[in-house]
Design a protein around this motif. Structure first.
Motif, PDB file in Angstrom:
ATOM      1  N   THR A   1      56.861 -13.838 -43.361  1.00  0.00           N
ATOM      2  CA  THR A   1      56.151 -15.072 -42.996  1.00  0.00           C
ATOM      3  C   THR A   1      54.937 -14.783 -42.121  1.00  0.00           C
ATOM      4  O   THR A   1      53.937 -15.500 -42.207  1.00  0.00           O
ATOM      5  N   LEU A   2      55.009 -13.737 -41.289  1.00  0.00           N
ATOM      6  CA  LEU A   2      53.854 -13.370 -40.475  1.00  0.00           C
ATOM      7  C   LEU A   2      52.694 -12.953 -41.371  1.00  0.00           C
ATOM      8  O   LEU A   2      51.548 -13.350 -41.145  1.00  0.00           O
ATOM      9  N   HIS A   3      52.982 -12.177 -42.396  1.00  0.00           N
ATOM     10  CA  HIS A   3      51.953 -11.738 -43.342  1.00  0.00           C
ATOM     11  C   HIS A   3      51.305 -12.937 -44.023  1.00  0.00           C
ATOM     12  O   HIS A   3      50.082 -13.034 -44.104  1.00  0.00           O
TER      13      HIS A   3
ATOM     14  N   THR B   1      47.461 -14.056 -43.202  1.00  0.00           N
ATOM     15  CA  THR B   1      46.553 -14.001 -44.347  1.00  0.00           C
ATOM     16  C   THR B   1      45.881 -15.345 -44.559  1.00  0.00           C
ATOM     17  O   THR B   1      44.658 -15.410 -44.741  1.00  0.00           O
ATOM     18  N   LEU B   2      46.641 -16.412 -44.508  1.00  0.00           N
ATOM     19  CA  LEU B   2      46.076 -17.745 -44.655  1.00  0.00           C
ATOM     20  C   LEU B   2      45.085 -18.036 -43.538  1.00  0.00           C
ATOM     21  O   LEU B   2      43.968 -18.504 -43.784  1.00  0.00           O
TER      22      LEU B   2
ATOM     23  N   PHE C   1      41.107  -5.568 -38.889  1.00  0.00           N
ATOM     24  CA  PHE C   1      42.056  -4.455 -38.883  1.00  0.00           C
ATOM     25  C   PHE C   1      43.493  -4.958 -38.857  1.00  0.00           C
ATOM     26  O   PHE C   1      44.373  -4.375 -39.494  1.00  0.00           O
ATOM     27  N   VAL C   2      43.755  -6.036 -38.128  1.00  0.00           N
ATOM     28  CA  VAL C   2      45.094  -6.635 -38.136  1.00  0.00           C
ATOM     29  C   VAL C   2      45.426  -7.129 -39.535  1.00  0.00           C
ATOM     30  O   VAL C   2      46.528  -6.905 -40.046  1.00  0.00           O
ATOM     31  N   PHE C   3      44.465  -7.785 -40.181  1.00  0.00           N
ATOM     32  CA  PHE C   3      44.630  -8.281 -41.545  1.00  0.00           C
ATOM     33  C   PHE C   3      44.965  -7.132 -42.500  1.00  0.00           C
ATOM     34  O   PHE C   3      45.928  -7.210 -43.279  1.00  0.00           O
TER      35      PHE C   3
ATOM     36  N   LEU D   1      49.016  -3.541 -45.407  1.00  0.00           N
ATOM     37  CA  LEU D   1      49.627  -2.232 -45.595  1.00  0.00           C
ATOM     38  C   LEU D   1      51.128  -2.284 -45.312  1.00  0.00           C
ATOM     39  O   LEU D   1      51.939  -1.754 -46.079  1.00  0.00           O
ATOM     40  N   LEU D   2      51.508  -2.937 -44.230  1.00  0.00           N
ATOM     41  CA  LEU D   2      52.922  -3.061 -43.880  1.00  0.00           C
ATOM     42  C   LEU D   2      53.697  -3.828 -44.947  1.00  0.00           C
ATOM     43  O   LEU D   2      54.805  -3.442 -45.329  1.00  0.00           O
ATOM     44  N   GLU D   3      53.110  -4.910 -45.433  1.00  0.00           N
ATOM     45  CA  GLU D   3      53.777  -5.694 -46.478  1.00  0.00           C
ATOM     46  C   GLU D   3      53.922  -4.883 -47.764  1.00  0.00           C
ATOM     47  O   GLU D   3      54.963  -4.929 -48.426  1.00  0.00           O
ATOM     48  N   ALA D   4      52.901  -4.107 -48.124  1.00  0.00           N
ATOM     49  CA  ALA D   4      52.981  -3.262 -49.317  1.00  0.00           C
ATOM     50  C   ALA D   4      54.083  -2.211 -49.151  1.00  0.00           C
ATOM     51  O   ALA D   4      54.827  -1.930 -50.108  1.00  0.00           O
ATOM     52  N   CYS D   5      54.212  -1.664 -47.955  1.00  0.00           N
ATOM     53  CA  CYS D   5      55.279  -0.687 -47.700  1.00  0.00           C
ATOM     54  C   CYS D   5      56.655  -1.329 -47.838  1.00  0.00           C
ATOM     55  O   CYS D   5      57.583  -0.718 -48.371  1.00  0.00           O
ATOM     56  N   HIS D   6      56.803  -2.556 -47.372  1.00  0.00           N
ATOM     57  CA  HIS D   6      58.091  -3.247 -47.504  1.00  0.00           C
ATOM     58  C   HIS D   6      58.405  -3.562 -48.968  1.00  0.00           C
ATOM     59  O   HIS D   6      59.570  -3.511 -49.371  1.00  0.00           O
TER      60      HIS D   6
END
Length: 97
Positions: free
Chosen positions: A2-4, A8-9, A39-41, A46-51
């Motif tokens: 949900t943070l992602h 993003t939104l 950079f946070v975006f 990247l973190l979401e892709a890893c998950h």
């Protein structure tokens, strides 16, 4: 996560809305002060892709930790490479006073 989705939104709508005003223009993408949120975006993507990879390949915690470290190292390397070419070109302006 949900943070992602929320960030993003927030980032896409905020940046797209800001560039609509002629006085702002492309400043959100060319200002040194705006690189932090970008950079946070990118980091959250990247973190979401890893998950997603973790769920798809059913990685253990140790495998995921190693994979996340390697993916982060590659991401930082790519970012440094891109910045090495973009900063000298003058596309991104200096810090404001």
């Amino acid at each position: 996560s949900t943070l992602h989705r929320a960030y993003t939104l927030f980032y896409v709508v905020g940046t797209a809305g800001a560039v609509q005003f002629p006085i702002v223009g492309w400043q959100p993408l060319q200002s040194m002060e705006q690189l932090g949120p970008m950079f946070v975006f990118l980091g959250l993507h990247l973190l979401e892709a890893c998950h997603v990879v973790r769920r798809r390949y059913k990685m253990t915690d140790r495998e995921f930790k190693d994979f996340l470290f390697k993916a982060s190292a590659v991401g930082v390397g790519v970012l440094a490479f891109v910045l090495a070419f973009v900063l000298p070109s003058g596309f991104i302006g200096p810090l404001s006073a």
